[in-house]
Design a protein around this motif. Sequence first.
Motif, PDB file in Angstrom:
ATOM      1  N   GLU A 172       1.057  -1.283   0.257  1.00 55.12           N
ATOM      2  CA  GLU A 172      -0.158   0.246   0.330  1.00 55.12           C
ATOM      3  C   GLU A 172       1.003   1.201   0.207  1.00 55.12           C
ATOM      4  O   GLU A 172       0.225   2.168  -0.776  1.00 55.12           O
ATOM      5  CB  GLU A 172      -0.576  -0.498   1.046  1.00 55.12           C
ATOM      6  N   TYR A 173       1.665   1.408   0.891  1.00 53.38           N
ATOM      7  CA  TYR A 173       3.048   2.113   1.158  1.00 53.38           C
ATOM      8  C   TYR A 173       2.847   2.550  -0.643  1.00 53.38           C
ATOM      9  O   TYR A 173       3.228   3.626  -0.682  1.00 53.38           O
ATOM     10  CB  TYR A 173       3.489   1.983   2.130  1.00 53.38           C
TER      11      TYR A 173
ATOM     12  N   CYS B 203       1.515   3.817  -2.810  1.00 56.41           N
ATOM     13  CA  CYS B 203       0.342   5.631  -3.096  1.00 56.41           C
ATOM     14  C   CYS B 203       2.591   6.107  -3.377  1.00 56.41           C
ATOM     15  O   CYS B 203       1.460   7.685  -3.564  1.00 56.41           O
ATOM     16  CB  CYS B 203       0.188   5.877  -1.108  1.00 56.41           C
TER      17      CYS B 203
ATOM     18  N   LYS C  25       2.115   6.971  -6.471  1.00 53.81           N
ATOM     19  CA  LYS C  25       0.678   7.877  -6.879  1.00 53.81           C
ATOM     20  C   LYS C  25       0.057   8.831  -6.413  1.00 53.81           C
ATOM     21  O   LYS C  25      -1.027   9.801  -6.113  1.00 53.81           O
ATOM     22  CB  LYS C  25      -0.778   7.119  -7.475  1.00 53.81           C
ATOM     23  N   ILE C  26       1.739   9.359  -5.776  1.00 56.75           N
ATOM     24  CA  ILE C  26       1.580  11.192  -4.860  1.00 56.75           C
ATOM     25  C   ILE C  26       1.263  12.483  -5.298  1.00 56.75           C
ATOM     26  O   ILE C  26       0.561  13.176  -4.926  1.00 56.75           O
ATOM     27  CB  ILE C  26       2.759  11.231  -3.846  1.00 56.75           C
TER      28      ILE C  26
ATOM     29  N   ILE D 271      -2.768  12.048  -6.096  1.00 56.64           N
ATOM     30  CA  ILE D 271      -3.679  11.498  -4.887  1.00 56.64           C
ATOM     31  C   ILE D 271      -3.411  12.978  -4.355  1.00 56.64           C
ATOM     32  O   ILE D 271      -4.838  13.922  -3.837  1.00 56.64           O
ATOM     33  CB  ILE D 271      -2.915  10.657  -3.979  1.00 56.64           C
TER      34      ILE D 271
END
Length: 80
Positions: free
Chosen positions: A30-31, A34, A37-38, A41
């Motif tokens: 998950e990290y 994320c 895709k920072i 997001i």
Amino acid sequence: MIPVPDKCLHIFDFKKDAETQERKIFVEKEYRFCRSKISAIQKLAKMTYARVNSKMDEELVRNSCDYKLLERAYEDYQHL
């Protein structure tokens, strides 16, 4: 998006804090996702913040936090 005082943050250490090996692997995946895709997001979060505060989308407003109220509460907490 939601203001949190630094003293209330907790660094999550995957190696120490994950209850099981499966959980550790899941959280690491998950990290990584994320982090990859920072930009997208952050862009979506800023757009959501603006749409909620301008009350552009009634359903979104109903399903979101009152960001301005949270910001005021944060400011009040900082001055304690």
